[in-house]
Write a protein that holds these residues in place. Sequence first.
Motif, PDB file in Angstrom:
ATOM      1  N   GLY A  75       0.785  -1.235   0.000  1.00  0.00           N
ATOM      2  CA  GLY A  75       0.000   0.000   0.000  1.00  0.00           C
ATOM      3  C   GLY A  75       0.808   1.272   0.000  1.00  0.00           C
ATOM      4  N   VAL A  76       2.147   1.181   0.118  1.00  0.00           N
ATOM      5  CA  VAL A  76       2.949   2.413   0.070  1.00  0.00           C
ATOM      6  C   VAL A  76       2.894   2.974  -1.348  1.00  0.00           C
ATOM      7  N   SER A  77       2.528   4.264  -1.456  1.00  0.00           N
ATOM      8  CA  SER A  77       2.489   4.886  -2.789  1.00  0.00           C
ATOM      9  C   SER A  77       3.401   6.103  -2.876  1.00  0.00           C
ATOM     10  N   LYS A  78       3.923   6.533  -1.721  1.00  0.00           N
ATOM     11  CA  LYS A  78       4.813   7.708  -1.713  1.00  0.00           C
ATOM     12  C   LYS A  78       6.170   7.306  -1.145  1.00  0.00           C
ATOM     13  N   LEU A  79       7.214   7.663  -1.873  1.00  0.00           N
ATOM     14  CA  LEU A  79       8.570   7.417  -1.379  1.00  0.00           C
ATOM     15  C   LEU A  79       9.276   8.761  -1.252  1.00  0.00           C
TER      16      LEU A  79
END
Length: 349
Positions: A75-79
């Motif tokens: 679910g991580v979409s921002k780095l």
Amino acid sequence: MSAPQETSSEHERLKDALSRPLHDLRISLLDRCNFRCPYCMPASEYHADYEFLTRAQRLSHDEIYTVARVAATLGVSKLRLTGGEPLLDKALPKLVDRLAVLPGIDDLALTTNAMLLAPVAQTLANAGLHRVTISLDSLDEQVFRTMSGGRGNLQQVLDGIAAAEKAGLTPIKINVVVQRGINDHTVLDLLEHFRGTGHIVRLIEFMDVGNRNGWRMEQVVPSLDLLDAVNETWPVSPLGRNYDGEVASRYRYDDGKGEIGFISSVTKPFCGSCSRARLSADGTLYTCLFATHGTDLREPLRNGADDDELADILKRIWLQRADRYSELRRPDVAAAHPLSKVEMYRIGG
Ligand code: SAM
Ligand code: SF4
Ligand code: SF4
């Protein structure tokens, strides 16, 4: 290695103990820095003999990539790439190139002091970096010098900002840590400079991150005081959030000269919507900026854990997460009995 099989409904289920989803991963590439900002890495503590992580102790780019890839399946979409100073890593464009095309990642940003940005801004943009956040605490030469620990060159930082704009690494955010008696008297000049440029200045309350920056509540300038000062000079109106978990309270100048943000971790905590995990340069995963401990991912990575095993570790960490340091902070206690917290330059901003 097998790829973990996740569906979007599984993402939706990955909520921490306080029902917060995992959306952001901040990756600290290295613990070294070319500045010695007193509120982060005071020169008296981080002197010539200080032992920073060795290359072998730091995660390799392959290892960072693996963690980011597995996190994206959860679910991580921002780095966000940070540090220490991430531009000290000369192979950064190659890492950006790989992270930019990871399925599920729709935002790839970099936080930097911009001293080394001008020569590489276009290369980073070509590699797929979306945008940059630049830390710049004052436009007064003397104050800037003090706040960079005597190491910064203001013109070089301004050149870095110009190069980032030219390369399209926009919208550019300018982070300003405000410390009473140190740079608060220069804030309006800095805002004036960036009004109308499209860059978004964000005024950050000095935080009690780590244990070495001599934090005292008296040095925190509450965002509301800054907002009053701004409003008296250039009237502003509140804007809504861009996305869930956004940390800045956003305002627009009523005369159309752009946007300004306030990050009020001390006086108006935002733990309720905090969706960030942080990976330190030595591969420890932290679930709060003020954490006293984290979970080592480097050992499983180096012992051959496959994607499923890594995903299980990340899920376990996130499901147990109950951090809300800022909501519980008692400034008198924080100053008098500091916890043994991880330092900002290690965990990344
Ligand atoms: N070196 C890079 C830079 O300064 O942009 C990236 C790492 S730095 C730790 C990330 C951010 O943390 C910077 O914007 C910095 O101003 C902020 N920061 C560091 N110590 C802080 C503190 N005690 N309170 C508030 N912000 C802090
Ligand atoms: Fe370095 Fe950034 Fe910390 Fe300043 S805030 S000492 S530039 S890591
Ligand atoms: Fe998130 Fe911890 Fe900051 Fe609260 S104190 S907003 S949980 S990082």
